[in-house]
Write a protein that holds these residues in place. Sequence first.
Motif, PDB file in Angstrom:
ATOM      1  N   UNK A  44      -7.668  -3.373 -10.872  1.00  0.00           N
ATOM      2  CA  UNK A  44      -6.824  -3.192  -9.694  1.00  0.00           C
ATOM      3  C   UNK A  44      -7.650  -3.561  -8.465  1.00  0.00           C
ATOM      4  N   UNK A  45      -7.222  -4.546  -7.685  1.00  0.00           N
ATOM      5  CA  UNK A  45      -7.979  -4.881  -6.468  1.00  0.00           C
ATOM      6  C   UNK A  45      -8.006  -3.702  -5.498  1.00  0.00           C
ATOM      7  N   UNK A  46      -9.205  -3.358  -5.054  1.00  0.00           N
ATOM      8  CA  UNK A  46      -9.387  -2.281  -4.079  1.00  0.00           C
ATOM      9  C   UNK A  46     -10.444  -2.718  -3.069  1.00  0.00           C
ATOM     10  N   UNK A  47     -10.357  -2.249  -1.849  1.00  0.00           N
ATOM     11  CA  UNK A  47     -11.381  -2.593  -0.860  1.00  0.00           C
ATOM     12  C   UNK A  47     -12.743  -2.023  -1.268  1.00  0.00           C
ATOM     13  N   UNK A  48     -13.820  -2.732  -0.997  1.00  0.00           N
ATOM     14  CA  UNK A  48     -15.152  -2.297  -1.430  1.00  0.00           C
ATOM     15  C   UNK A  48     -15.564  -0.976  -0.779  1.00  0.00           C
ATOM     16  N   UNK A  49     -15.055  -0.658   0.400  1.00  0.00           N
ATOM     17  CA  UNK A  49     -15.436   0.566   1.101  1.00  0.00           C
ATOM     18  C   UNK A  49     -14.649   1.783   0.637  1.00  0.00           C
ATOM     19  N   UNK A  50     -13.699   1.618  -0.283  1.00  0.00           N
ATOM     20  CA  UNK A  50     -12.705   2.663  -0.557  1.00  0.00           C
ATOM     21  C   UNK A  50     -13.039   3.603  -1.698  1.00  0.00           C
ATOM     22  N   UNK A  52     -12.999   2.928  -4.716  1.00  0.00           N
ATOM     23  CA  UNK A  52     -12.059   2.625  -5.793  1.00  0.00           C
ATOM     24  C   UNK A  52     -10.632   3.026  -5.519  1.00  0.00           C
ATOM     25  N   UNK A  53     -10.324   3.430  -4.297  1.00  0.00           N
ATOM     26  CA  UNK A  53      -8.963   3.871  -3.964  1.00  0.00           C
ATOM     27  C   UNK A  53      -8.199   2.752  -3.271  1.00  0.00           C
ATOM     28  N   UNK A  54      -6.954   2.948  -3.134  1.00  0.00           N
ATOM     29  CA  UNK A  54      -6.082   2.012  -2.456  1.00  0.00           C
ATOM     30  C   UNK A  54      -4.666   2.210  -2.958  1.00  0.00           C
ATOM     31  N   UNK A  55      -3.717   1.636  -2.259  1.00  0.00           N
ATOM     32  CA  UNK A  55      -2.308   1.822  -2.603  1.00  0.00           C
ATOM     33  C   UNK A  55      -1.996   1.366  -4.022  1.00  0.00           C
ATOM     34  N   UNK A  56      -2.494   0.192  -4.400  1.00  0.00           N
ATOM     35  CA  UNK A  56      -2.225  -0.313  -5.764  1.00  0.00           C
ATOM     36  C   UNK A  56      -2.817   0.612  -6.827  1.00  0.00           C
ATOM     37  N   UNK A  57      -4.022   1.093  -6.569  1.00  0.00           N
ATOM     38  CA  UNK A  57      -4.660   1.994  -7.528  1.00  0.00           C
ATOM     39  C   UNK A  57      -3.864   3.281  -7.648  1.00  0.00           C
ATOM     40  N   UNK A  58      -3.449   3.857  -6.533  1.00  0.00           N
ATOM     41  CA  UNK A  58      -2.658   5.085  -6.575  1.00  0.00           C
ATOM     42  C   UNK A  58      -1.368   4.881  -7.361  1.00  0.00           C
ATOM     43  N   UNK A  59      -0.673   3.768  -7.114  1.00  0.00           N
ATOM     44  CA  UNK A  59       0.569   3.494  -7.855  1.00  0.00           C
ATOM     45  C   UNK A  59       0.301   3.390  -9.354  1.00  0.00           C
ATOM     46  N   UNK A  60      -0.756   2.682  -9.736  1.00  0.00           N
ATOM     47  CA  UNK A  60      -1.087   2.510 -11.159  1.00  0.00           C
ATOM     48  C   UNK A  60      -1.414   3.838 -11.824  1.00  0.00           C
ATOM     49  N   UNK A  61      -2.203   4.665 -11.146  1.00  0.00           N
ATOM     50  CA  UNK A  61      -2.575   5.956 -11.723  1.00  0.00           C
ATOM     51  C   UNK A  61      -1.389   6.895 -11.825  1.00  0.00           C
ATOM     52  N   UNK A  62      -0.558   6.936 -10.780  1.00  0.00           N
ATOM     53  CA  UNK A  62       0.638   7.793 -10.804  1.00  0.00           C
ATOM     54  C   UNK A  62       1.553   7.386 -11.953  1.00  0.00           C
ATOM     55  N   UNK A  63       1.767   6.091 -12.108  1.00  0.00           N
ATOM     56  CA  UNK A  63       2.620   5.581 -13.180  1.00  0.00           C
ATOM     57  C   UNK A  63       2.041   5.937 -14.551  1.00  0.00           C
ATOM     58  N   UNK A  64       0.734   5.766 -14.722  1.00  0.00           N
ATOM     59  CA  UNK A  64       0.096   6.081 -16.004  1.00  0.00           C
ATOM     60  C   UNK A  64       0.203   7.567 -16.322  1.00  0.00           C
TER      61      UNK A  64
END
Length: 178
Positions: A44-50, A52-64
Amino acid sequence: AYSVRQLAAGCNRDGRCTSEIISPETTRDGERCEGDPAATVRYIPTPSWSLGCGTRMFRSLRSAALAPNALFHLHMMWRGHLVAAAAFARRSGCPYLVSPRGTLEPWCLEYRGGRKRLFWKLVERKRLLGAAALHATSAMEAENLRKLVPGRPIAVIPNGLVLPDLGPRPAPGPARTA
């Protein structure tokens, strides 16, 4: 990264479960781990400063976490996406395991210790206390976990790895290579 891929591949080959690795892909650590094709990895693309977080990551984890019969196996500590994964799991009733993978060993806790003590007090201790079980890869790691979170169930399961062939060894000489 190699041992996690081997673990996922083993689960998928066994046929009793399916396993998918969800991993952040950042500009800082964008190298991908080559490994067993039986391991499914979703970067999941995430900003390097984050962390490992970000909107796409949150959506993927919530869905999983909402998938039927889901179980999270969270590897390592000190990353925001792992804290988020545990939070989504708790909210959805999805059990999760935590494998610190050495990141809670005393020597590791000393590295950037002030930050880690703060992060531990704010979020990481709660993540370990909410886990269905903790996974240690050695008896020493299990003992150190018992000191940090007494009373939590801990399974000691060494890494089961198929190590890659590294080729011929170099000729002996005065220099040492690790």
